[in-house]
Design a protein around this motif. Structure first.
Motif, short mmCIF file in Angstrom:
data_model
loop_
_atom_site.label_atom_id
_atom_site.label_comp_id
_atom_site.label_asym_id
_atom_site.label_seq_id
_atom_site.Cartn_x
_atom_site.Cartn_y
_atom_site.Cartn_z
N VAL A 1 19.81 43.55 44.64
CA VAL A 1 20.92 43.67 45.58
C VAL A 1 21.19 42.30 46.17
O VAL A 1 20.34 41.71 46.81
CB VAL A 1 20.58 44.68 46.70
N LEU A 2 22.39 41.79 45.92
CA LEU A 2 22.72 40.43 46.36
C LEU A 2 23.49 40.40 47.68
O LEU A 2 23.51 39.38 48.34
CB LEU A 2 23.52 39.72 45.28
N ASP A 3 24.16 41.52 48.03
CA ASP A 3 24.89 41.56 49.29
C ASP A 3 25.00 43.01 49.76
O ASP A 3 24.71 43.95 49.02
CB ASP A 3 26.27 40.91 49.16
N ILE A 4 25.44 43.18 51.00
CA ILE A 4 25.49 44.52 51.58
C ILE A 4 26.57 45.41 50.94
O ILE A 4 26.31 46.58 50.70
CB ILE A 4 25.65 44.43 53.11
N PRO A 5 27.77 44.91 50.62
CA PRO A 5 28.73 45.79 49.93
C PRO A 5 28.20 46.32 48.59
O PRO A 5 28.47 47.47 48.23
CB PRO A 5 29.96 44.90 49.73
N THR A 6 27.43 45.53 47.88
CA THR A 6 26.82 46.01 46.64
C THR A 6 25.81 47.12 46.95
O THR A 6 25.73 48.11 46.23
CB THR A 6 26.14 44.86 45.89
N ALA A 7 25.05 46.95 48.02
CA ALA A 7 24.10 47.99 48.42
C ALA A 7 24.83 49.27 48.80
O ALA A 7 24.38 50.37 48.45
CB ALA A 7 23.24 47.49 49.58
N TRP A 8 25.96 49.15 49.51
CA TRP A 8 26.74 50.34 49.86
C TRP A 8 27.24 51.05 48.60
O TRP A 8 27.21 52.27 48.52
CB TRP A 8 27.92 49.97 50.74
N TYR A 9 27.70 50.27 47.64
CA TYR A 9 28.16 50.84 46.38
C TYR A 9 27.03 51.60 45.68
O TYR A 9 27.23 52.72 45.20
CB TYR A 9 28.71 49.73 45.48
N LEU A 10 25.86 51.00 45.62
CA LEU A 10 24.73 51.64 44.96
C LEU A 10 24.32 52.93 45.68
O LEU A 10 23.98 53.92 45.03
CB LEU A 10 23.55 50.68 44.89
#
Length: 107
Positions: free
Chosen positions: A55-64
């Protein structure tokens, strides 16, 4: 035609259930925000590039988190830490719970 009657019934049902559907939608956004931020805190490691996708950033974490809660699971990410695995297990269980609520409300 016969299909238009079904569309009208669905539209009327969703219109009548709109206010009741706001609560599960709010829960979904709150859980995505909470779990996504926790996932970022557990899995972010800028130096562990060799271990696979992280996970490189928070929006990517939200997507996951959203993909996991919707039980889609594309397989482009798997948690690398024990804390991340435990968190994603909780996300799966809470996703099933949150996604089942609107079915009970509309149905």
């Amino acid at each position: 035609t016969r299909h238009m009657l079904g569309c009208r019934i669905l539209g009327q049902t969703l219109t009548e259930s709109f206010t009741a559907l706001l609560i599960p939608t709010y829960f979904l956004f709150m859980l995505v925000t909470l779990f996504g931020t926790l996932l970022f805190a557990l899995e972010y490691d800028p130096y562990a590039e060799r271990d696979g996708p992280r996970v490189l950033d928070i929006p990517t974490a939200w997507y996951l988190i959203l993909v996991t809660m919707a039980t889609v699971g594309y397989g482009d990410f798997s948690p690398q830490t024990a804390g991340g695995r435990i968190l994603m297990g909780l996300v799966m269980i809470s996703g099933l719970t949150v996604m089942a609520m609107p079915l009970a409300i509309v149905g």
